[in-house]
Design a protein around this motif. Structure first.
Motif, PDB file in Angstrom:
ATOM      1  N   LEU A 151      12.588  -4.068  -5.067  1.00  0.00           N
ATOM      2  CA  LEU A 151      12.768  -2.511  -4.680  1.00  0.00           C
ATOM      3  C   LEU A 151      14.184  -2.041  -4.631  1.00  0.00           C
ATOM      4  O   LEU A 151      15.187  -3.240  -4.375  1.00  0.00           O
ATOM      5  N   THR A 152      14.348  -1.036  -4.653  1.00  0.00           N
ATOM      6  CA  THR A 152      15.710  -0.176  -4.597  1.00  0.00           C
ATOM      7  C   THR A 152      15.893  -0.007  -3.140  1.00  0.00           C
ATOM      8  O   THR A 152      14.899   0.780  -2.764  1.00  0.00           O
ATOM      9  N   VAL A 153      16.849  -0.230  -2.381  1.00  0.00           N
ATOM     10  CA  VAL A 153      16.945   0.044  -1.007  1.00  0.00           C
ATOM     11  C   VAL A 153      17.889   1.416  -0.885  1.00  0.00           C
ATOM     12  O   VAL A 153      19.135   1.252  -1.604  1.00  0.00           O
ATOM     13  N   VAL A 154      17.316   2.381  -0.265  1.00  0.00           N
ATOM     14  CA  VAL A 154      18.192   3.413   0.176  1.00  0.00           C
ATOM     15  C   VAL A 154      18.209   3.725   1.616  1.00  0.00           C
ATOM     16  O   VAL A 154      17.415   4.224   2.094  1.00  0.00           O
ATOM     17  N   PRO A 155      19.039   3.119   2.451  1.00  0.00           N
ATOM     18  CA  PRO A 155      18.942   3.212   3.691  1.00  0.00           C
ATOM     19  C   PRO A 155      19.106   4.576   4.333  1.00  0.00           C
ATOM     20  O   PRO A 155      19.801   5.498   3.552  1.00  0.00           O
ATOM     21  N   GLY A 156      18.334   4.869   5.173  1.00  0.00           N
ATOM     22  CA  GLY A 156      17.924   6.463   5.569  1.00  0.00           C
ATOM     23  C   GLY A 156      19.323   7.074   6.002  1.00  0.00           C
ATOM     24  O   GLY A 156      19.696   8.078   5.791  1.00  0.00           O
ATOM     25  N   SER A 157      20.050   6.138   6.859  1.00  0.00           N
ATOM     26  CA  SER A 157      21.271   6.548   7.546  1.00  0.00           C
ATOM     27  C   SER A 157      22.361   6.823   6.303  1.00  0.00           C
ATOM     28  O   SER A 157      23.172   7.893   6.543  1.00  0.00           O
ATOM     29  N   ASP A 158      22.302   5.854   5.406  1.00  0.00           N
ATOM     30  CA  ASP A 158      23.112   6.218   4.281  1.00  0.00           C
ATOM     31  C   ASP A 158      22.813   7.439   3.527  1.00  0.00           C
ATOM     32  O   ASP A 158      23.897   8.099   3.089  1.00  0.00           O
ATOM     33  N   LEU A 159      21.572   7.697   3.293  1.00  0.00           N
ATOM     34  CA  LEU A 159      21.119   8.866   2.728  1.00  0.00           C
ATOM     35  C   LEU A 159      21.728  10.224   3.445  1.00  0.00           C
ATOM     36  O   LEU A 159      22.115  11.215   2.976  1.00  0.00           O
ATOM     37  N   THR A 160      21.500  10.091   4.919  1.00  0.00           N
ATOM     38  CA  THR A 160      21.801  11.318   5.747  1.00  0.00           C
ATOM     39  C   THR A 160      23.375  11.548   5.620  1.00  0.00           C
ATOM     40  O   THR A 160      23.832  12.438   5.211  1.00  0.00           O
ATOM     41  N   ALA A 161      24.314  10.698   5.721  1.00  0.00           N
ATOM     42  CA  ALA A 161      25.471  10.538   5.735  1.00  0.00           C
ATOM     43  C   ALA A 161      26.094  11.229   4.386  1.00  0.00           C
ATOM     44  O   ALA A 161      27.006  12.091   4.291  1.00  0.00           O
ATOM     45  N   SER A 162      25.474  10.631   3.267  1.00  0.00           N
ATOM     46  CA  SER A 162      25.944  11.119   1.790  1.00  0.00           C
ATOM     47  C   SER A 162      25.314  12.263   1.549  1.00  0.00           C
ATOM     48  O   SER A 162      26.273  13.251   0.993  1.00  0.00           O
ATOM     49  N   GLY A 199       0.757  -1.237  -0.013  1.00  0.00           N
ATOM     50  CA  GLY A 199      -0.013  -0.052  -0.141  1.00  0.00           C
ATOM     51  C   GLY A 199       0.681   1.286   0.025  1.00  0.00           C
ATOM     52  O   GLY A 199       0.254   2.361  -0.035  1.00  0.00           O
ATOM     53  N   ILE A 200       2.086   1.111  -0.191  1.00  0.00           N
ATOM     54  CA  ILE A 200       2.891   2.443  -0.330  1.00  0.00           C
ATOM     55  C   ILE A 200       3.569   2.564  -1.818  1.00  0.00           C
ATOM     56  O   ILE A 200       4.110   1.560  -2.206  1.00  0.00           O
ATOM     57  N   GLU A 201       3.376   3.897  -2.305  1.00  0.00           N
ATOM     58  CA  GLU A 201       3.929   3.976  -3.486  1.00  0.00           C
ATOM     59  C   GLU A 201       5.449   4.465  -3.168  1.00  0.00           C
ATOM     60  O   GLU A 201       5.829   5.649  -2.804  1.00  0.00           O
ATOM     61  N   ILE A 202       6.425   3.440  -3.849  1.00  0.00           N
ATOM     62  CA  ILE A 202       7.764   3.644  -3.702  1.00  0.00           C
ATOM     63  C   ILE A 202       8.558   4.087  -4.753  1.00  0.00           C
ATOM     64  O   ILE A 202       8.268   3.511  -5.876  1.00  0.00           O
ATOM     65  N   VAL A 203       9.277   4.995  -4.764  1.00  0.00           N
ATOM     66  CA  VAL A 203       9.983   5.748  -6.066  1.00  0.00           C
ATOM     67  C   VAL A 203      11.251   4.859  -6.295  1.00  0.00           C
ATOM     68  O   VAL A 203      12.266   4.797  -5.160  1.00  0.00           O
ATOM     69  N   PRO A 204      11.479   4.168  -7.354  1.00  0.00           N
ATOM     70  CA  PRO A 204      12.824   3.586  -7.669  1.00  0.00           C
ATOM     71  C   PRO A 204      13.833   4.139  -8.125  1.00  0.00           C
ATOM     72  O   PRO A 204      14.590   4.110  -9.081  1.00  0.00           O
ATOM     73  N   LEU A 205      14.610   5.031  -7.041  1.00  0.00           N
ATOM     74  CA  LEU A 205      15.817   5.757  -7.332  1.00  0.00           C
ATOM     75  C   LEU A 205      16.903   5.046  -6.428  1.00  0.00           C
ATOM     76  O   LEU A 205      16.616   4.568  -5.182  1.00  0.00           O
TER      77      LEU A 205
END
Length: 268
Positions: free
Chosen positions: A103-114, A25-31
């Motif tokens: 699904l493409t995984v973008v961990p939130g902690s990796d996103l913030t660090a990057s 039920g969640i629309e996830i963007v494949p980035l």
């Protein structure tokens, strides 16, 4: 890479493929991570406030409570209004694969660090909601280029309408390019939604959980091999058992019931 655009609804439109991927039920963007950083950089330049959500097991369980309540309804509304939704969980990705969804995984902690390592620089204004009194000194020492402001709200903001209003007012006044909500879910997402609804906030909001504590080494993150194996949750559990035991041992397993119910119903 082609420019990542925003639909009239406020949702990010990825360059390829053209549609989001629906799961639970969640629309996830494949980035992937570089694409997500580019999208966030573009969102930060816009006058209208937008925000990013990163679904993981805990979020999904909270989106599907056994008994609906105002808190879960507000969390769902915040998710539905987010401009960018990125999968934060390898456990969620594994369940999606069982359903034949990639699904493409973008961990939130990796996103913030990057974001700090590659995007933030001179002239960028960063507002932080949450953290402790040492946080700005630690961040300024590690990443001195941006300009920082911070608002530390009281505990239990979801039960404190005045505190929630103070956060929105603070974000309106700071005119930051990046707003980092470090007060946990679902309060981070719900208040980010309120900021969008106010019509007076600017920049892009990221609901980042404990990411800043990992960046400043206030907390230790799981080894890379555990992250890749989908075992980061177990490392966090053993690091903070008194705080996280219920989330990971009682609430977290409910995702399997949610997954089975969606599978049986034929819903994505």
């Amino acid at each position: 890479m082609s420019e990542i655009t925003e639909r009239p609804s406020g949702k990010i439109k990825p360059p390829s493929p053209e549609t989001t991927i629906a799961f639970l039920g969640i629309e996830i963007v494949p980035l992937d991570l570089p694409q997500a950083l580019d999208a966030i950089g573009q969102m930060a330049k816009k006058e209208q406030f937008s925000y990013v959500v990163t679904p993981n097991v805990d979020h999904i369980v909270n989106l599907y409570p056994e008994i609906s309540e105002p808190r879960s309804d507000a969390f769902r509304a915040a998710y539905d209004a987010a401009s960018l939704t990125l999968c934060d969980s390898r456990v969620v990705r594994a369940l999606a694969r069982i359903a034949g969804i990639e699904l493409t995984v973008v961990p939130g902690s990796d996103l913030t660090a990057s974001l700090f390592q590659t995007k933030l620089g001179q002239g960028d204004r960063v507002a932080i909601i949450g953290g402790d009194e040492n946080l700005l000194d630690d961040l300024s020492r590690l990443f001195p280029a941006p300009t920082y402001t911070q608002h530390i709200p009281p505990m239990g903001v979801l039960n404190n309408p005045e505190a929630m209003t103070d956060i929105v007012d603070f974000i309106e006044d700071t005119k930051a390019h990046y707003v980092l909500f470090a007060i946990g879910a679902p309060q981070s997402e719900i208040i980010a939604h309120q900021c969008r609804q106010s019509g007076k906030c600017t920049g892009v909001g990221l609901c980042i959980g404990a990411s800043l504590e990992f960046i400043t080494s206030a907390k230790k993150r799981a080894p890379v091999w555990m992250q890749k194996a989908g075992l980061e949750w177990s490392f966090r559990l053993f690091s903070e058992p008194s705080r996280l035991w219920r989330r990971y041992l009682i609430e977290g397993p409910k995702i399997f019931k949610i997954f089975l119910e969606h599978t049986k119903s034929g819903k994505p």
